[in-house]
Write a protein that holds these residues in place. Structure first.
Motif, mmCIF file in Angstrom:
data_model
loop_
_atom_site.group_PDB
_atom_site.id
_atom_site.type_symbol
_atom_site.label_atom_id
_atom_site.label_comp_id
_atom_site.label_asym_id
_atom_site.label_seq_id
_atom_site.Cartn_x
_atom_site.Cartn_y
_atom_site.Cartn_z
ATOM 1 N N GLN A 128 52.369 8.072 109.800
ATOM 2 C CA GLN A 128 51.027 7.545 109.588
ATOM 3 C C GLN A 128 50.900 6.997 108.176
ATOM 4 O O GLN A 128 51.503 7.527 107.239
ATOM 5 C CB GLN A 128 49.984 8.647 109.798
ATOM 6 C CG GLN A 128 49.925 9.172 111.221
ATOM 7 C CD GLN A 128 48.820 10.197 111.405
ATOM 8 O OE1 GLN A 128 47.769 10.108 110.769
ATOM 9 N NE2 GLN A 128 49.048 11.173 112.262
ATOM 10 N N ASN A 129 50.133 5.898 108.063
ATOM 11 C CA ASN A 129 49.894 5.323 106.738
ATOM 12 C C ASN A 129 48.892 6.183 105.996
ATOM 13 O O ASN A 129 47.688 6.082 106.200
ATOM 14 C CB ASN A 129 49.352 3.890 106.872
ATOM 15 C CG ASN A 129 50.461 2.867 106.757
ATOM 16 O OD1 ASN A 129 51.236 2.907 105.800
ATOM 17 N ND2 ASN A 129 50.546 1.977 107.729
ATOM 18 N N ARG A 130 49.370 7.074 105.162
ATOM 19 C CA ARG A 130 48.522 7.964 104.395
ATOM 20 C C ARG A 130 48.830 7.788 102.915
ATOM 21 O O ARG A 130 49.670 6.969 102.517
ATOM 22 C CB ARG A 130 48.740 9.414 104.822
ATOM 23 C CG ARG A 130 48.324 9.714 106.258
ATOM 24 C CD ARG A 130 46.825 9.592 106.462
ATOM 25 N NE ARG A 130 46.409 9.974 107.810
ATOM 26 C CZ ARG A 130 46.015 11.192 108.147
ATOM 27 N NH1 ARG A 130 46.004 12.164 107.241
ATOM 28 N NH2 ARG A 130 45.645 11.458 109.379
ATOM 29 N N LYS A 131 48.208 8.592 102.089
ATOM 30 C CA LYS A 131 48.398 8.513 100.649
ATOM 31 C C LYS A 131 49.868 8.677 100.286
ATOM 32 O O LYS A 131 50.512 9.634 100.706
ATOM 33 C CB LYS A 131 47.574 9.598 99.956
ATOM 34 C CG LYS A 131 47.644 9.559 98.441
ATOM 35 C CD LYS A 131 46.772 10.645 97.835
ATOM 36 C CE LYS A 131 46.853 10.607 96.310
ATOM 37 N NZ LYS A 131 46.016 11.679 95.707
ATOM 38 N N GLY A 132 50.383 7.735 99.530
ATOM 39 C CA GLY A 132 51.769 7.794 99.092
ATOM 40 C C GLY A 132 52.737 7.076 100.004
ATOM 41 O O GLY A 132 53.913 6.930 99.663
ATOM 42 N N SER A 133 52.259 6.603 101.159
ATOM 43 C CA SER A 133 53.177 5.984 102.118
ATOM 44 C C SER A 133 53.738 4.662 101.611
ATOM 45 O O SER A 133 54.814 4.245 102.037
ATOM 46 C CB SER A 133 52.482 5.777 103.463
ATOM 47 O OG SER A 133 51.383 4.883 103.327
ATOM 48 N N LYS A 134 53.003 4.002 100.701
ATOM 49 C CA LYS A 134 53.464 2.720 100.176
ATOM 50 C C LYS A 134 54.354 2.874 98.938
ATOM 51 O O LYS A 134 54.829 1.891 98.382
ATOM 52 C CB LYS A 134 52.266 1.828 99.825
ATOM 53 C CG LYS A 134 51.358 1.500 101.011
ATOM 54 C CD LYS A 134 52.123 0.788 102.126
ATOM 55 C CE LYS A 134 51.192 0.412 103.275
ATOM 56 N NZ LYS A 134 51.946 -0.204 104.394
ATOM 57 N N SER A 135 54.573 4.107 98.507
ATOM 58 C CA SER A 135 55.460 4.343 97.361
ATOM 59 C C SER A 135 56.896 4.036 97.754
ATOM 60 O O SER A 135 57.272 4.122 98.922
ATOM 61 C CB SER A 135 55.358 5.802 96.909
ATOM 62 O OG SER A 135 54.036 6.121 96.526
ATOM 63 N N PRO A 136 57.733 3.659 96.783
ATOM 64 C CA PRO A 136 59.137 3.371 97.094
ATOM 65 C C PRO A 136 59.838 4.586 97.697
ATOM 66 O O PRO A 136 59.723 5.705 97.185
ATOM 67 C CB PRO A 136 59.739 3.010 95.725
ATOM 68 C CG PRO A 136 58.567 2.575 94.902
ATOM 69 C CD PRO A 136 57.413 3.411 95.365
ATOM 70 N N ALA A 137 60.555 4.380 98.782
ATOM 71 C CA ALA A 137 61.272 5.482 99.435
ATOM 72 C C ALA A 137 62.275 6.123 98.496
ATOM 73 O O ALA A 137 62.515 7.333 98.554
ATOM 74 C CB ALA A 137 61.973 4.962 100.685
ATOM 75 N N ALA A 138 62.868 5.323 97.622
ATOM 76 C CA ALA A 138 63.891 5.840 96.701
ATOM 77 C C ALA A 138 63.336 6.925 95.783
ATOM 78 O O ALA A 138 64.097 7.753 95.269
ATOM 79 C CB ALA A 138 64.473 4.700 95.868
ATOM 80 N N ASP A 139 62.016 6.933 95.568
ATOM 81 C CA ASP A 139 61.408 7.960 94.715
ATOM 82 C C ASP A 139 61.557 9.357 95.311
ATOM 83 O O ASP A 139 61.486 10.349 94.583
ATOM 84 C CB ASP A 139 59.913 7.670 94.505
ATOM 85 C CG ASP A 139 59.682 6.500 93.572
ATOM 86 O OD1 ASP A 139 60.670 5.994 92.996
ATOM 87 O OD2 ASP A 139 58.521 6.084 93.419
ATOM 88 N N PHE A 140 61.718 9.415 96.622
ATOM 89 C CA PHE A 140 61.756 10.719 97.293
ATOM 90 C C PHE A 140 63.104 10.982 97.965
ATOM 91 O O PHE A 140 63.231 11.907 98.754
ATOM 92 C CB PHE A 140 60.637 10.789 98.335
ATOM 93 C CG PHE A 140 59.311 10.312 97.821
ATOM 94 C CD1 PHE A 140 58.604 11.068 96.902
ATOM 95 C CD2 PHE A 140 58.796 9.083 98.208
ATOM 96 C CE1 PHE A 140 57.395 10.625 96.406
ATOM 97 C CE2 PHE A 140 57.588 8.635 97.714
ATOM 98 C CZ PHE A 140 56.885 9.395 96.805
ATOM 99 N N MET A 141 64.089 10.169 97.626
ATOM 100 C CA MET A 141 65.413 10.299 98.216
ATOM 101 C C MET A 141 66.453 10.436 97.100
ATOM 102 O O MET A 141 66.775 9.461 96.431
ATOM 103 C CB MET A 141 65.756 9.063 99.065
ATOM 104 C CG MET A 141 64.734 8.738 100.132
ATOM 105 S SD MET A 141 64.695 9.975 101.446
ATOM 106 C CE MET A 141 66.326 9.791 102.090
ATOM 107 N N PRO A 142 66.949 11.628 96.863
ATOM 108 C CA PRO A 142 67.992 11.763 95.838
ATOM 109 C C PRO A 142 69.217 10.939 96.212
ATOM 110 O O PRO A 142 69.561 10.817 97.380
ATOM 111 C CB PRO A 142 68.306 13.260 95.842
ATOM 112 C CG PRO A 142 67.849 13.756 97.175
ATOM 113 C CD PRO A 142 66.689 12.898 97.553
ATOM 114 N N GLN A 143 69.846 10.353 95.207
ATOM 115 C CA GLN A 143 71.069 9.603 95.470
ATOM 116 C C GLN A 143 72.129 10.557 96.013
ATOM 117 O O GLN A 143 72.191 11.715 95.606
ATOM 118 C CB GLN A 143 71.579 8.946 94.186
ATOM 119 C CG GLN A 143 70.681 7.836 93.679
ATOM 120 C CD GLN A 143 70.570 6.697 94.678
ATOM 121 O OE1 GLN A 143 71.573 6.231 95.198
ATOM 122 N NE2 GLN A 143 69.354 6.260 94.952
ATOM 123 N N PRO A 144 72.953 10.090 96.935
ATOM 124 C CA PRO A 144 73.984 10.986 97.486
ATOM 125 C C PRO A 144 74.858 11.568 96.386
ATOM 126 O O PRO A 144 75.495 10.826 95.634
ATOM 127 C CB PRO A 144 74.788 10.066 98.412
ATOM 128 C CG PRO A 144 73.850 8.958 98.761
ATOM 129 C CD PRO A 144 72.990 8.761 97.557
#
Length: 630
Positions: free
Chosen positions: A482-498
């Motif tokens: 669902q489009n909620r608060k924070g959904s438009k933030s860059p995905a990379a912000d919440f995905m640690p690099q492998p």
């Protein structure tokens, strides 16, 4: 054959005591002592039908007992966690006999992350509506039973936010949680570790059946050994106490109230005292450390919550240094690099209070992901994060939880449910692994919403190609965020690099204090993060507020891991506050800047020791041990 110290010998010789309760200082040789008690008991063990139960709060604790004994204790003995022991020998065989309205019990392993589950199934009201936390629901499986009211009712607590401590629920919320838990037990028999502790205590203390159950458990295990006693929560402790109050039971309980650092699971240091009131109990002491040098012991003494002294190893060389940094990431890296360069051999660990500091030091992103209100996608995101941080068991559990929610509308689908739905359990696990790997391969170039959408499409494609048999609940096209608060933030912000930063800093592992509890290092680098004045070590380490006292014990555990050098890294602001308010503590260290520390280390060789005996009586190799998790 190692000779016991005078204090260890005194414990070993008190075989006349029905229950020996040993308060053991850090590095005092308690693991070796436990192993020696077991070895002595086994020399004359009379039968192959009854055994010794050697218990600890963590899995690693059980592994350390096995290593110290020198071999695996097979049937009829048991070595493992208190939770596993109570579930296997109390809850599983007697749950339905004592409480016939409940389903067959199943334990929810900690790796499943059940504390994140908002509800268990759509067909039951397992979500608990509450006014706590500005109208947010209390996550049922994240609630813990942490104590008892005077009337015997269980006290329930939960963590309103991952960064906040446990908070006790009010009476109305407590009543709703209890009722919802009982409904889950009635329909599904699902028990968390906290539930197991409560249920075991209820069974063992049952007015009608408790005596029979206690007698049967003690008949099977007449000798109970508990290591790290201080970490047992209220109901784990109550269960062990009920067993040891049986006249036929013998026990050895070892621990240190100053090292009680599992308050998030209900552990309290004062619970240690209740065991000393058992009839036939004798209090003994291992006050002398075989690990810490006088410099480290003198510094740690300032954080010893229960008072008293630590007997240091008189001929042990070890320094205590307080290093002040400007930039935590850059400066701590300089110190660690210098330690690594100057250490020819030996175990070196970098430890921190929390995972956020560990992530910061390793260059991993720590921002909490927003909730896009699609539970399966939340699970798969959590799975990818865990996978990229090397936590493979938790990653697979979260991935399987995602599939469970997609198809069965609840987590923790067991093999019987899968077989009934004509699904091969091994094939289901393989599907979870496939989904995890394919979602992990998604490059997070867009928004968090877009990443979730792509992850949902990937899972639906994989599930759609899997033979689901007669299962009717999977509907393609429904797995969407669902489009909620924070959904438009860059995905990379919440995905640690492998594998970003790896698991180490210059080849040295970085872990939380909880992760290294029970370990011994040649050099320990304890990093305190930059904090505001009211959360600074200068404040919380000496606070009289009950909610802060655990912080002192956590710092005490960190400082007493080393048998060589201790380096504590604090910010400039923290150092100034410590110097102003706790001058004696600061005076117990060699104080210096990062540049001065690096210069000194370049002239020294630290940790350049051959593999040497440690407190469990074995030899510690130079390879860093694995993460110390429950």
């Amino acid at each position: 054959m190692r000779e016991p110290t005078p204090q260890q010998k005194a414990v070993l010789e008190r075989t006349d005591a029905r229950v020996r309760i040993v308060r053991a200082a850090p590095g005092s040789g308690k693991t070796w002592l436990v192993a020696e008690v077991i070895r002595e008991a086994l020399r004359d063990w009379p039968t192959r039908t009854v055994g010794i139960a050697a218990l600890s709060f963590t899995r690693v604790g059980g592994e350390e007992i096995r290593k110290a004994v020198g071999h695996e204790l097979g049937h009829p003995h048991f070595v493992g966690t208190i939770d596993a022991f109570l579930f296997r020998y109390v809850v599983r065989p007697f749950f339905q006999r004592v409480f016939p309205n409940y389903a067959s019990p199943r334990i929810v392993a900690g790796e499943w992350g059940a504390q994140h589950w908002k509800y268990y199934a759509h067909d039951q009201n397992a979500a608990v509506d509450s006014s706590v936390g500005k109208g947010k629901d209390i996550k049922l499986f994240g609630c813990l039973f942490v104590g008892e009211e005077q009337d015997g009712g269980a006290i329930v607590a939960h963590r309103p936010h991952p960064a906040l401590p446990l908070r006790r629920l009010n009476s109305d919320d407590t009543s709703r949680v209890r009722d919802a838990k009982k409904e889950v037990w009635r329909k599904h028999g699902l028990l968390t570790h906290s539930d197991v502790a409560l249920v075991a205590s209820k069974i063992l203390g049952h007015q009608r059946f408790g005596g029979v159950v206690r007698a049967e458990v003690i008949r099977r295990f007449p000798f109970l050994i508990v290591d790290e006693l201080q970490d047992t929560g209220h109901f784990l402790g109550k269960s062990i106490r009920l067993l040891l109050e049986e006249p036929a039971a013998r026990g050895l309980l070892v621990g240190d109230p100053d090292q009680a650092i599992y308050e998030f699971s209900g552990a309290r240091p004062d619970l240690f005292d209740t065991f000393e009131s058992i009839i036939g109990a004798v209090r003994l002491s291992l006050a002398s450390s075989q690990r810490c040098s006088s410099a480290v012991a003198s510094a740690a003494m300032h954080l010893k919550d229960s008072g008293g002294v630590i007997g240091a190893v008189q001929d042990r060389v070890g320094r205590a240094r307080l290093v002040r940094y400007g930039d935590i990431v850059v400066d701590v890296a300089k110190v660690v690099e210098a330690v690594r360069a100057s250490a020819a051999t030996g175990i070196i660990k970098v430890v921190a209070r929390g995972t956020a500091t560990v992530d910061e030091l390793l260059g991993r992103h720590t921002e909490l992901a927003p909730n896009l209100y699609c539970a399966p996608l939340t699970h798969i995101h959590r799975a990818v994060v865990a996978f990229r941080r090397g936590r493979n068991i938790a990653a697979l559990a979260s991935a399987q939880a995602a599939l469970d929610r997609v198809t069965f509308q609840h987590e923790h689908v067991n093999d019987e449910e899968l077989v009934t739905a004509k699904i091969d359990p091994l094939g289901w696990k393989a599907l979870a692994i496939r989904c995890l790997l394919k979602v992990n391969a998604i490059v997070p170039t867009g928004t968090f919403f877009e990443w979730h959408t792509q992850a949902g499409e990937t899972i639906e494609k994989e599930v759609g190609s899997f033979a689901l048999g007669s299962l009717p609940k999977f509907v393609p096209g429904k797995l969407k965020p669902q489009n909620r608060k924070g959904s438009k933030s860059p995905a990379a912000d919440f995905m640690p690099q492998p594998f970003s930063g790896g698991k180490a800093l210059f080849g040295i592992q970085v872990q939380t204090v909880h992760g290294v509890k029970g370990e011994t290092h040649d050099v320990t680098v304890f990093v305190c993060p930059t904090t505001k004045a009211d959360h600074c070590p200068s404040t919380v380490w000496w606070s009289t507020d009950d909610k802060d006292r655990e912080e002192k014990r956590i710092a005490y555990v960190a400082m007493t891991r080393t048998r060589g050098d201790l380096i504590i890294c604090v910010s400039e602001a923290c150092y100034k506050r410590l110097a102003a308010s706790h001058a004696a503590f600061v005076a117990s260290f060699e104080c210096m800047t990062v540049a001065e520390c690096v210069a000194l280390l370049s002239k020294e060789v630290v940790g350049a020791l051959p593999a040497t005996p440690i407190e469990n009586g074995g030899v510690q190799a130079s390879t860093p041990p694995e993460n110390n998790s429950r």
